[in-house]
Structure formats: structure tokens, C-alpha cells
Enzyme design. Structure first.
Site, mmCIF file in Angstrom:
data_model
loop_
_atom_site.group_PDB
_atom_site.id
_atom_site.type_symbol
_atom_site.label_atom_id
_atom_site.label_comp_id
_atom_site.label_asym_id
_atom_site.label_seq_id
_atom_site.Cartn_x
_atom_site.Cartn_y
_atom_site.Cartn_z
ATOM 1 N N THR A 194 45.787 23.844 32.626
ATOM 2 C CA THR A 194 46.588 23.664 31.405
ATOM 3 C C THR A 194 47.991 23.150 31.752
ATOM 4 O O THR A 194 48.556 22.327 31.024
ATOM 5 C CB THR A 194 46.677 24.994 30.619
ATOM 6 O OG1 THR A 194 45.344 25.456 30.393
ATOM 7 C CG2 THR A 194 47.360 24.815 29.274
ATOM 8 N N GLU A 233 37.093 31.356 28.815
ATOM 9 C CA GLU A 233 38.422 31.857 29.198
ATOM 10 C C GLU A 233 39.215 32.424 28.026
ATOM 11 O O GLU A 233 39.854 33.461 28.160
ATOM 12 C CB GLU A 233 39.230 30.723 29.853
ATOM 13 C CG GLU A 233 40.616 31.212 30.278
ATOM 14 C CD GLU A 233 41.495 30.140 30.888
ATOM 15 O OE1 GLU A 233 41.063 28.976 31.010
ATOM 16 O OE2 GLU A 233 42.629 30.490 31.255
ATOM 17 N N ASP A 246 43.238 24.062 24.153
ATOM 18 C CA ASP A 246 42.334 25.024 24.786
ATOM 19 C C ASP A 246 41.463 25.704 23.722
ATOM 20 O O ASP A 246 40.240 25.814 23.879
ATOM 21 C CB ASP A 246 43.113 26.127 25.534
ATOM 22 C CG ASP A 246 44.031 25.611 26.627
ATOM 23 O OD1 ASP A 246 43.869 25.985 27.794
ATOM 24 O OD2 ASP A 246 44.950 24.823 26.311
ATOM 25 N N ASP A 272 36.632 28.895 36.573
ATOM 26 C CA ASP A 272 37.467 27.978 37.344
ATOM 27 C C ASP A 272 36.709 27.323 38.493
ATOM 28 O O ASP A 272 37.266 26.461 39.177
ATOM 29 C CB ASP A 272 38.679 28.724 37.925
ATOM 30 C CG ASP A 272 39.752 28.973 36.878
ATOM 31 O OD1 ASP A 272 39.902 28.124 35.982
ATOM 32 O OD2 ASP A 272 40.427 30.017 36.947
ATOM 33 N N ILE A 275 40.155 24.104 28.886
ATOM 34 C CA ILE A 275 41.068 23.217 29.624
ATOM 35 C C ILE A 275 41.392 23.944 30.922
ATOM 36 O O ILE A 275 42.010 25.011 30.895
ATOM 37 C CB ILE A 275 42.376 22.912 28.859
ATOM 38 C CG1 ILE A 275 42.091 22.085 27.599
ATOM 39 C CG2 ILE A 275 43.343 22.147 29.775
ATOM 40 C CD1 ILE A 275 43.342 21.641 26.838
ATOM 41 N N ASP A 276 40.951 23.390 32.021
ATOM 42 C CA ASP A 276 41.317 23.945 33.327
ATOM 43 C C ASP A 276 42.477 23.102 33.832
ATOM 44 O O ASP A 276 42.422 21.873 33.772
ATOM 45 C CB ASP A 276 40.117 23.842 34.282
ATOM 46 C CG ASP A 276 40.446 24.386 35.654
ATOM 47 O OD1 ASP A 276 41.116 25.440 35.740
ATOM 48 O OD2 ASP A 276 40.035 23.765 36.655
ATOM 49 N N ASP A 305 35.567 26.764 30.832
ATOM 50 C CA ASP A 305 37.026 26.679 30.885
ATOM 51 C C ASP A 305 37.385 25.480 30.006
ATOM 52 O O ASP A 305 37.197 24.323 30.404
ATOM 53 C CB ASP A 305 37.520 26.486 32.321
ATOM 54 C CG ASP A 305 39.022 26.698 32.426
ATOM 55 O OD1 ASP A 305 39.704 26.566 31.388
ATOM 56 O OD2 ASP A 305 39.495 26.991 33.531
HETATM 57 N N1 LIG Z 1 47.991 33.209 41.394
HETATM 58 C C1 LIG Z 1 46.971 32.371 41.212
HETATM 59 N N2 LIG Z 1 46.204 32.009 42.257
HETATM 60 C C2 LIG Z 1 45.168 31.150 42.083
HETATM 61 N N3 LIG Z 1 44.845 30.607 40.869
HETATM 62 C C3 LIG Z 1 45.581 30.926 39.793
HETATM 63 C C4 LIG Z 1 46.678 31.819 39.909
HETATM 64 N N4 LIG Z 1 47.223 31.974 38.680
HETATM 65 C C5 LIG Z 1 46.486 31.211 37.842
HETATM 66 N N5 LIG Z 1 45.498 30.569 38.506
HETATM 67 C C6 LIG Z 1 44.464 29.672 37.964
HETATM 68 O O1 LIG Z 1 44.415 28.473 38.631
HETATM 69 C C7 LIG Z 1 43.753 27.534 37.788
HETATM 70 C C8 LIG Z 1 44.331 26.178 37.950
HETATM 71 O O2 LIG Z 1 44.334 25.937 39.296
HETATM 72 P P1 LIG Z 1 44.860 24.624 39.933
HETATM 73 O O3 LIG Z 1 46.115 24.994 40.610
HETATM 74 O O4 LIG Z 1 43.739 24.285 40.859
HETATM 75 O O5 LIG Z 1 45.055 23.653 38.838
HETATM 76 C C9 LIG Z 1 43.917 28.018 36.395
HETATM 77 O O6 LIG Z 1 42.653 28.270 35.874
HETATM 78 C C10 LIG Z 1 44.717 29.268 36.559
HETATM 79 O O7 LIG Z 1 44.251 30.306 35.782
HETATM 80 P P2 LIG Z 1 44.762 30.525 34.274
HETATM 81 O O8 LIG Z 1 43.841 29.710 33.447
HETATM 82 O O9 LIG Z 1 44.598 31.951 34.036
HETATM 83 O O10 LIG Z 1 46.173 30.025 34.204
HETATM 84 MG MG LIG Z 2 41.173 27.341 34.718
HETATM 85 MG MG LIG Z 3 41.779 27.116 31.112
HETATM 86 MG MG LIG Z 4 44.362 29.226 31.602
#
Ligand SMILES: Nc1ncnc2c1ncn2[C@@H]1O[C@H](COP(=O)(O)O)[C@@H](O)[C@H]1OP(=O)(O)O
Ligand SMILES: [Mg+2]
Ligand SMILES: [Mg+2]
Ligand SMILES: [Mg+2]
Length: 363
Positions: free
Chosen positions: A146, A76, A53, A303, A143-144, A141
Site C-alpha cells: 500500500t 487482509e 484496498d 503477503d 493491495i500489497d 491481499d
Molecule cells: N515489520 C515488518 N516486517 C516485514 N513486513 C512488514 C512489516 N510491517 C509490515 N509489513 C508488510 O510488508 C508488506 C509489504 O512488504 P514490501 O516491503 O515487500 O512491500 C505489507 O504487506 C506489510 O504488511 P501490512 O499490509 O500489514 O502493512
Molecule cells: Mg501485503
Molecule cells: Mg495489503
Molecule cells: Mg496492509
């Protein structure tokens, strides 16, 4: 419109830089997946972040700063953990120095090398813009998904340009998706994305008003692209839908209830990241349902910005669960939106009706 104004609004340069920057960053993430302990750290919200990331964010911002020095950036990650941990910092620095496209003219587009580890930290922290409704702002982002990346599932390197709060350019690098648009939806690594013959997944892109495209990712210059479109749906009961792998990110129970009311019998395909937006935009699936789990979670612009444009340009509609467009003008978050419903334009209204019935029945 005068010709000069048309040329200025076509975003050719922005798209080219964004595609190459994302392609180079996906190479870095691939090398982390194959060759390294992931250097996983936990952020304050308990979500993971890896050396991949940090490295991908540094490479993308370096390319943007070289080409568009006056633009703002909402990204991010921040460099705080790297400033405090010299071992992780050195590992990321080594990755960033080594990540190069094999084509020197492509590398030249992205600009000079990052000068030092300290300069790299400052570059990572350039992604701290507050965002908003004025001017040119990139959303990154690095890495989306992760968690998907760590599991060997889907993840995406995501970059979008917003101008006055409107998404103009969107790019998604999905190294683990099948290269071919006609392959079925997959949760793990696509059968034709195995890195043999240099093939490793797909780059999606869109420019506002110019349609959406996909092309095979490569290690050098860009491969030839082709237009993508959402699949026309005759009967919604025959649709396939995708949703998060992580039950904490999207309510899988609500999605099942919505699918059942729509008459959909095919089980959902669960995949991490904005790969879901790319997959429906290329017609490999039909609907993307992201249903709130917790009332207090606020979605982040990085995202959704690229995926929102790519799906809309491929003939889809993207809204929240109320049917309102995602509002990227409010800063780093989508604080006015809850959840995401992406569907072909002709059926989106029907899906929202059912989403409201199912979610409304819960309160
Ligand atoms: N409670 C939550 N509800 C929805 N999305 C979330 C939640 N917690 C984290 N995410 C985010 O969902 C994204 C991944 O989604 P998906 O399930 O579609 O792969 C990540 O970017 C993550 O953010 P983060 O980068 O802060 O961890
Ligand atoms: Mg993401
Ligand atoms: Mg990310
Ligand atoms: Mg993240």
C-alpha cells in the site's frame, strides 16, 4: 488417474475466475490512483489502508462467492472502519459499482452486482476465515505494498487458492510493472506500462504442477499468456537481487552484507510488494531477500502465497532464512517462518549458507 479426476484437479475454472477477479480489482485500484484522494486511514498497527484496498477486496470476494460459495477466505482487510465512516463507505461503494470489465462475458463469469453498500460491508468481512490445513481457502491481499501504491511505485493485487494448506493457484496483478518480461527491474512505473493503448502492467499466474505464466493486464477479457522461467545463473556474483523499499520491512544492511559475501556488486533493486516475486519469476532479477528487522514480526499468508507458487513453478525455491519452506497451514500467519529467501533452485542452497553466516554472526 481417470480422465474425470484429471479434469477435476486442473483448476482451470479457479484460475480463470482468479485472473479475471484480480484484473477487475486492479482496474479499481488504477482509478483510485488517478482520480481520487486515496482516503487513507491508519490501521491499529499504524500501516495504511485506502479506499482502493477496501474496494478491491470487496470485488474479489464477490467474484469468489459467486463461483465458489463454499470456499473459505482469508483476506487482509475488514469493514469496521467503513461501518464507522459513512463518507469513506460511500466512496468505496461508488468505486465498486463502477468497476466493470469492458467485456460482458468476462463480467458474467465474475457474477452479479453487489446489491447494496451494506451487502458490500458483509462481503468484505467474509475474508475473516482463520485459515488452516483443511479444505479450500483463498488468501487475498487486495493491495500489497500500500505504501508503494501511495507513492506511485510498485504494488500488487494478490490472490491464491490453498487446498489442505498447499498453494494450488496463485495470481498477482502488478499494474506498474513493465508488460515485457525482458525489461530491467524497475522501482517506479514501467516505461511500457503507462496505460497508453490500454496497456497497464502485468498479470502473473501459476497452477501447481503446470508452470508459471505472464500476460498483459487488460480492461476486458484476458490477453494471451506465455510461460515464464527464472533466469539460469552461471555465476552467483552476477546476480541481481531485489528487496523492500521500506527499511522497516526487510533489513537492507543484512542484505548488503549477504550480497557482498556472494560477490554481488550490482546494487539491489528496491520495490514494494509481491511484484518482487513476479519479477524474479520472469527472469528480470535473480534473488529476493526479505530479512527480518524485528524478532516479533510475523509474516501473513496473503503477503506470500501467490508469489511463493509463481516462483516455484518458474524454477525457483522459496524458503525462510533457515531454508525451510513457507508453511501456509498454520492459520492467517506464517508463524513458523522468519524472512523469505527466493532464488533459482540451483543456487538457493548457497544463498542460505551465506544468509546463515551473516545472520548467525549477529547473535
Ligand atoms: N515489520 C515488518 N516486517 C516485514 N513486513 C512488514 C512489516 N510491517 C509490515 N509489513 C508488510 O510488508 C508488506 C509489504 O512488504 P514490501 O516491503 O515487500 O512491500 C505489507 O504487506 C506489510 O504488511 P501490512 O499490509 O500489514 O502493512
Ligand atoms: Mg501485503
Ligand atoms: Mg495489503
Ligand atoms: Mg496492509
Amino acid at each position: 488417474m481417470p480422465l474425470s479426476a484429471m479434469a477435476a484437479s486442473s483448476y482451470d475454472k479457479e484460475l480463470n475466475v482468479a485472473l479475471l477477479a484480480v484484473q477487475r480489482a486492479t482496474l479499481l485500484t488504477k482509478s483510485v490512483f488517478h482520480n481520487h484522494a486515496k482516503g487513507t486511514l491508519n490501521k491499529s498497527d499504524a500501516s495504511p489502508v485506502t479506499i482502493g484496498d477496501f474496494g478491491a477486496q470487496a470485488l474479489i470476494i464477490a467474484a469468489l462467492q459467486h463461483n465458489f460459495p463454499d470456499d473459505e477466505i482469508v483476506a487482509e482487510e475488514e469493514a469496521k472502519d467503513l461501518r464507522e465512516n459513512s463518507h469513506v463507505r460511500e466512496t468505496v461503494w461508488n468505486l465498486v459499482q463502477r468497476a466493470k470489465l469492458s467485456d460482458s462475458s468476462a463480467e458474467q463469469v465474475l457474477g452479479g452486482e453487489v446489491e447494496s453498500a451494506d451487502a458490500m460491508l458483509d462481503i468484505i468481512d467474509k475474508g475473516d476465515s482463520k485459515g488452516g490445513s483443511k479444505g479450500r481457502i483463498w488468501a487475498i491481499d487486495p493491495i500489497d505494498g500500500t505504501k508503494g501504491f501511495l507513492r506511485g511505485g510498485q504494488y500488487a493485487v494478490c490472490l491464491a487458492l490453498m487446498v489442505d494448506g498447499d498453494v494450488k493457484v496463485g495470481v498477482l496483478g502488478c499494474p506498474n510493472l513493465p508488460v515485457s518480461d525482458s525489461q530491467p527491474l524497475v522501482e517506479g512505473i514501467g516505461a511500457d506500462a503507462s496505460d497508453e493503448e490500454g496497456k497497464f502492467g502485468v498479470l502473473f499466474s501459476a497452477v501447481q504442477g503446470q508452470g508459471a505464466e505472464s500476460r498483459a493486464l487488460s480492461k476486458g477479457s484476458l490477453t494471451t499468456s506465455h510461460a515464464i522461467n527464472m533466469k539460469p545463473i552461471k555465476d552467483i556474483s552476477e546476480a541481481t537481487f531485489c528487496e523492500s523499499v521500506e527499511a522497516g520491512h526487510s533489513s537492507q544492511g543484512d542484505a548488503a552484507a549477504i550480497a557482498s559475501k556472494l560477490g554481488i556488486t550490482t546494487p539491489s533493486v528496491r520495490m514494494d510488494s509481491q511484484a518482487k516475486y513476479g519479477s524474479i519469476a520472469r527472469g528480470a532479477g535473480d534473488l529476493y531477500l526479505r530479512l527480518p528487522v524485528r524478532a516479533d514480526y510475523v509474516e501473513k499468508i496473503w503477503d506470500h502465497a501467490a508469489g511463493d507458487l509463481i516462483v516455484r513453478e518458474a524454477g525457483g525455491m522459496v524458503t525462510d532464512v533457515e531454508g525451510n519452506r513457507l508453511n501456509f497451514r498454520l492459520g492467517r500467519t506464517l508463524r513458523e517462518n522468519k524472512g523469505v529467501i527466493a532464488a533459482p533452485r540451483e543456487v538457493h542452497g548457497r544463498v542460505i549458507e551465506v544468509v546463515k553466516e551473516v545472520l548467525g554472526a549477529k547473535v
